[in-house]
Design an enzyme around this catalytic site. Structure first.
Site, PDB file in Angstrom:
ATOM      1  N   HIS A  41      -9.209  -3.634  -2.536  1.00 56.64           N
ATOM      2  CA  HIS A  41      -8.232  -2.938  -1.680  1.00 56.64           C
ATOM      3  C   HIS A  41      -8.576  -1.446  -1.614  1.00 56.64           C
ATOM      4  O   HIS A  41      -8.609  -0.856  -0.533  1.00 56.64           O
ATOM      5  CB  HIS A  41      -6.825  -3.157  -2.250  1.00 56.64           C
ATOM      6  CG  HIS A  41      -5.728  -2.456  -1.504  1.00 56.64           C
ATOM      7  ND1 HIS A  41      -4.774  -3.132  -0.789  1.00 56.64           N
ATOM      8  CD2 HIS A  41      -5.432  -1.140  -1.368  1.00 56.64           C
ATOM      9  CE1 HIS A  41      -3.937  -2.256  -0.242  1.00 56.64           C
ATOM     10  NE2 HIS A  41      -4.310  -1.037  -0.591  1.00 56.64           N
ATOM     11  N   GLU A  42      -8.858  -0.840  -2.771  1.00 55.97           N
ATOM     12  CA  GLU A  42      -9.153   0.601  -2.807  1.00 55.97           C
ATOM     13  C   GLU A  42     -10.505   0.920  -2.171  1.00 55.97           C
ATOM     14  O   GLU A  42     -10.638   1.914  -1.452  1.00 55.97           O
ATOM     15  CB  GLU A  42      -9.077   1.134  -4.239  1.00 55.97           C
ATOM     16  CG  GLU A  42      -7.699   1.023  -4.868  1.00 55.97           C
ATOM     17  CD  GLU A  42      -6.559   1.499  -3.979  1.00 55.97           C
ATOM     18  OE1 GLU A  42      -6.714   2.523  -3.272  1.00 55.97           O
ATOM     19  OE2 GLU A  42      -5.489   0.860  -3.995  1.00 55.97           O
ATOM     20  N   HIS A  47     -10.277   1.124   1.495  1.00 58.82           N
ATOM     21  CA  HIS A  47      -9.777   2.425   1.986  1.00 58.82           C
ATOM     22  C   HIS A  47     -10.931   3.399   2.236  1.00 58.82           C
ATOM     23  O   HIS A  47     -10.888   4.181   3.186  1.00 58.82           O
ATOM     24  CB  HIS A  47      -8.804   3.052   0.987  1.00 58.82           C
ATOM     25  CG  HIS A  47      -7.392   2.599   1.130  1.00 58.82           C
ATOM     26  ND1 HIS A  47      -6.682   2.691   2.309  1.00 58.82           N
ATOM     27  CD2 HIS A  47      -6.535   2.051   0.236  1.00 58.82           C
ATOM     28  CE1 HIS A  47      -5.461   2.216   2.130  1.00 58.82           C
ATOM     29  NE2 HIS A  47      -5.344   1.820   0.882  1.00 58.82           N
ATOM     30  N   CYS A 107       0.846  -1.189   0.000  1.00 55.88           N
ATOM     31  CA  CYS A 107       0.000   0.000   0.000  1.00 55.88           C
ATOM     32  C   CYS A 107       0.883   1.242   0.000  1.00 55.88           C
ATOM     33  O   CYS A 107       1.890   1.285   0.710  1.00 55.88           O
ATOM     34  CB  CYS A 107      -0.889  -0.030   1.242  1.00 55.88           C
ATOM     35  SG  CYS A 107      -1.996   1.362   1.403  1.00 55.88           S
TER      36      CYS A 107
END
Length: 183
Positions: A153-154, A157, A110
């Site tokens: 993953h994004e 966030h 990351c």
């Protein structure tokens, strides 16, 4: 131009914040930010530009990683088959997913984490997601394997979740059940 100095690092409260929806159509400010995020990813993958500006290579970036609590992500990479994924997305959401899981055999990294974190990150092997693109169009993407992992993953966030939150604390390198390794 965005640089690594614009990216907030592990421990910054913005990384644990739940981002707010962005109004559609987006403001010029939001659209410019998303274009800058996408440009950062392209620059980070260009060896000469990355070396000049000391950019770490990235394939995805969420607005929260810039300390901005808005539901926007940028994605830019080519998959193993040479298919290009290059998107600036507003209000992305997963609308369905597989039961089967997948994980990156090499683990995840990351731009907001300046250390190596060992361990497998279980993700859905396939997802369907909807979002608004840079041109203001509602789009639907069906993603699998590496692409599905990057998008998850994004989106994590945007919900204040870091990739290492998913790693098995007792045995980080225990292969997740019902999951395939992606090289």
């Amino acid at each position: 131009m965005l640089t690594m100095n614009d990216i907030v690092r592990e421990g910054h409260p913005a990384l644990r914040e739940i981002a707010k929806d962005v109004s559609i159509p987006p403001t010029n400010e939001d659209q410019n930010l998303l274009e800058d995020m996408l440009l950062f990813l392209k620059n980070s993958q260009d060896d000469e530009i990355a070396r000049t500006y000391e950019l770490r290579p990235g394939v995805g970036l969420a607005a929260t990683q810039l300390g901005i609590a808005k539901r926007m992500i940028a994605i830019h990479f080519d998959d193993a088959n040479g298919k290009k994924y290059s998107y600036g997305l507003i209000n992305p959401r997963i609308v369905s997913h597989s039961v089967e899981k997948a994980y990156l055999a090499s683990g995840e990294g990351c731009l907001s984490v300046d250390r190596s974190v060992e361990g497998y990150v279980p993700r859905y092997a396939r997802i369907t997601m909807k979002a608004t693109d840079l041109e203001g169009n509602e789009i639907k993407l069906r993603l699998r394997d590496y692409a599905a992992i990057v998008f998850q993953h994004e989106i994590d966030h945007l919900n204040g979740v870091m990739f290492y939150d998913h790693i098995n604390k007792d045995n980080p390198l225990l292969a997740p059940e019902n999951a395939k390794a992606i090289d």
